[in-house]
Design a protein around this motif. Structure first.
Motif, PDB file in Angstrom:
ATOM      1  N   LEU A 299      -0.257  -5.449  11.647  1.00  0.00           N
ATOM      2  CA  LEU A 299      -1.249  -6.132  12.205  1.00  0.00           C
ATOM      3  C   LEU A 299      -2.018  -5.168  12.931  1.00  0.00           C
ATOM      4  O   LEU A 299      -3.194  -4.914  13.267  1.00  0.00           O
TER       5      LEU A 299
ATOM      6  N   THR B 201      -1.427  -0.378   7.464  1.00  0.00           N
ATOM      7  CA  THR B 201      -1.807  -1.583   7.246  1.00  0.00           C
ATOM      8  C   THR B 201      -1.720  -2.421   6.094  1.00  0.00           C
ATOM      9  O   THR B 201      -1.501  -3.591   5.914  1.00  0.00           O
TER      10      THR B 201
ATOM     11  N   LEU C 134       0.616  -5.291   5.569  1.00  0.00           N
ATOM     12  CA  LEU C 134       0.104  -6.704   6.177  1.00  0.00           C
ATOM     13  C   LEU C 134       0.159  -7.693   5.050  1.00  0.00           C
ATOM     14  O   LEU C 134       0.838  -8.678   5.477  1.00  0.00           O
TER      15      LEU C 134
ATOM     16  N   THR D 205      -8.757  -6.490   6.553  1.00  0.00           N
ATOM     17  CA  THR D 205      -7.658  -5.407   6.536  1.00  0.00           C
ATOM     18  C   THR D 205      -7.958  -4.728   5.059  1.00  0.00           C
ATOM     19  O   THR D 205      -8.300  -3.548   4.831  1.00  0.00           O
TER      20      THR D 205
ATOM     21  N   MET E  47       5.410  -7.320  10.335  1.00  0.00           N
ATOM     22  CA  MET E  47       4.083  -7.737  10.113  1.00  0.00           C
ATOM     23  C   MET E  47       3.280  -7.169  11.392  1.00  0.00           C
ATOM     24  O   MET E  47       2.094  -6.795  11.301  1.00  0.00           O
TER      25      MET E  47
END
Lengths: 383, 182
Positions: free
Chosen positions: A43, A71, A74, A136, A39
């Protein structure tokens, strides 16, 4: 890919069933370590993408789709963590001591901190996740929308993303630290360090930079990223070099301040690590500081693709061990017997998931951005 | 005695200037120097400037700074006057090493940075009172100048290449007389 994933899942199923003598804590801690590590990569990649927009930097435009693809893990990484937190709250493990209602009764320090933890902790956790996901996904969506247009007059999508990126930096600046305190630091609830947030974040950042660089090099070797210049790869190599120094700086600063002040309740954090995890502690420092320093110092090594992959792999493993060192002493403590197949099994499960999601995201959009004002600049990037 | 022409090729933009330099080098003509109003990325390899050795200097200066700091701290804190700060052991250098690391780091950076800056300034002879070596003041504004020293045969070739690749002016600035080396 799919076969690999299934075998990894099988390994993972065996993991959680192993060794009841640890109260399952070790298996749970393993899941958390790997879930958090990957993660963190996604991130920090989102952070880096936002940073490029906020700084209006042009050089990284040609590799933007690779960063975006990273990304895209995420949502998965955050879901894994969220599930883990729910499971912890349901007392299926003893991961967070303060989640045990009996703990506050016997421990005045935990009782004093319960205003910050408890329900407020859950509110914050949900807020971080929503905020990060929103930024994101929005950044990615705008970027894809811009590609659909024939020509983006006034670069409207780009300016939207610049604004988003700038706000993301503000939000992320606060939440990255507090999230690290909430999720990682609260494992050792008796101890507190304001540097911890930056330390955790710099670890994520270097992992993300290494991941992105390795993906670029790999795709370039396969011929998908021919338009990315060698100078862009060189710049990514510089980032790897620089951020591994940032990590070392924060890691050492935290250690030195505590070593120097020599206050018992603070020293305890390093005392447990020094006693049961000495080899790991030194390995992490050597692999994440001395190794990249020596290997990546010269200009040629930052342009040598084999070198970047080789050093990158080792740094990634080093930072995984760093997360292991953040999590394990507070949860497993002296039960920890060294790295075993359990660590690697969970690591490979999440690695498989990560690669699957990221490579899938890479296929979803053209690797070359179409409507971006800086793309020409990036294609001629030369240093 | 050999005679060489001094030629200034003046360009209005860096892209044609780079192209001209590439063509000149391809036809075996040595580009003596290029003057530009701002740093042009990727120009060095095009005109054949060898890779800078400043990095090696930086490394040597860094090592020097590191050794100096270590020596200084060992002498001051351990050898000459062992200071008891917070009860930290001080009878050998390595006992106190965490406390010494920041200073070692700062000193390394200090020596490397200052050494590099000074080396650069001296090597380019950018000392106080030095005269500018700029052949044409317009290169500090908006012009790019390719500086050549060539014999007559090469000069003709260079003239054609410069004009073909968009030189705004090709100026002949007299001749250089070079004594042959015996």
């Amino acid at each position: 890919m799919a076969i690999g994933l299934i075998s990894i899942i099988a390994m993972f199923m065996m993991d959680t069933n192993a060794d009841p003598e640890y109260n399952h804590n070790r298996a749970w801690a393993n899941i958390f370590t790997s879930a958090f590590f990957f993660m963190g990569i996604a991130l920090a990649a989102a952070f880096f993408l936002g940073l490029q927009y906020a700084a209006e930097a042009g050089w990284a435009t040609s590799i933007k789709r690779v960063i975006e693809a990273v990304t895209m893990y995420l949502p998965w990484g955050l879901s894994a963590l969220f599930l883990f937190f729910i499971v912890s709250q349901l007392h299926m493990n003893h991961f967070y001591v303060w989640m045990d209602p009996a703990a506050a009764e016997h421990d005045p320090i935990i009782a004093g901190k319960m205003g910050y933890f408890g329900a407020f902790w859950w509110i914050r956790t949900v807020l971080y996740m929503i905020a990060w996901l929103w930024f994101t996904l929005k950044l990615r969506k705008n970027s894809l929308e811009a590609d659909k247009l024939d020509i983006d007059v006034n670069n409207s999508y780009h300016w939207k993303n610049v604004k988003l990126g700038a706000w993301f930096m503000v939000v992320f600046g606060v939440t990255s630290s507090t999230a690290a305190w909430d999720w990682l630091l609260s494992i050792d609830i008796h101890w507190f360090s304001t540097l911890y947030g930056w330390y955790a974040f710099s670890g994520m950042w270097i992992s993300a930079m290494v991941t992105i660089t390795m993906l670029i090099v790999w795709l370039k070797k396969l011929g998908y990223l021919d338009f990315v210049t060698e100078s862009t790869v060189h710049d990514m190599g510089k980032w790897m070099f620089a951020i591994s120094f940032l990590w070392t700086y924060l890691y050492f600063s935290q250690f030195m301040l505590i070593w120097y002040s020599d206050i018992p309740e603070e020293v305890i954090y390093f005392q447990t690590r020094w006693e049961s995890y000495k080899a790991l502690m030194w390995t992490v420092l050597m692999v994440n500081f001395a190794f990249p320093m020596v290997m990546l110092m010269s200009r040629d090594s930052k342009r040598n693709f084999f070198f970047l992959i080789f050093v990158g792999t080792i740094i990634l493993v080093g930072h995984f061990l760093d997360v292991v060192m953040m999590v394990m002493p507070g949860t497993v403590g002296h039960h920890w017997t060294g790295l075993s197949w359990m660590e690697f099994g969970t690591f490979f499960f999440f690695l498989g998931l990560f690669l699957y999601v990221v490579l899938n995201a890479l296929t979803k959009a053209p690797l070359k951005v179409k409507n971006h004002p800086f793309i020409e600049e990036s294609l001629h990037h030369s240093i | 005695m050999a005679t060489k022409q001094i030629i200034h090729g003046v360009f209005g933009d860096e892209v044609p200037m780079m192209e001209a330099c590439k063509k000149l080098r391809a036809s075996g003509i040595r580009v003596k120097d290029v003057f530009t109003p701002f740093p042009v990325h990727g120009l060095d390899p095009v005109i054949g400037v060898p890779r800078t050795r400043l990095a090696i200097c930086a490394f040597i200066y860094g090592i020097t700074g590191m050794s100096l700091a270590t020596l200084m701290m060992w002498y001051m804190q351990i050898h000459d006057w062992p200071a008891d700060i917070g009860g930290k052991p001080n009878w050998a250098y390595y006992f106190n090493i965490p406390a010494f690391i920041p200073i070692t780091f700062e000193s390394t950076v200090f020596c490397a940075a200052h050494g590099m800056a000074l080396t650069y300034l001296l090597r380019c002879w950018l000392v106080p009172g030095a005269k500018a070596k700029n052949p044409d003041p317009r290169t500090t504004d908006d012009k790019f100048l390719v500086y050549l020293e060539l014999n007559d045969e090469q000069a003709k070739k260079a003239d054609a290449i410069l004009k073909e690749n968009g030189a705004e002016e090709v100026n002949y600035k007299g001749t250089l007389h070079i004594e042959p080396a015996y």
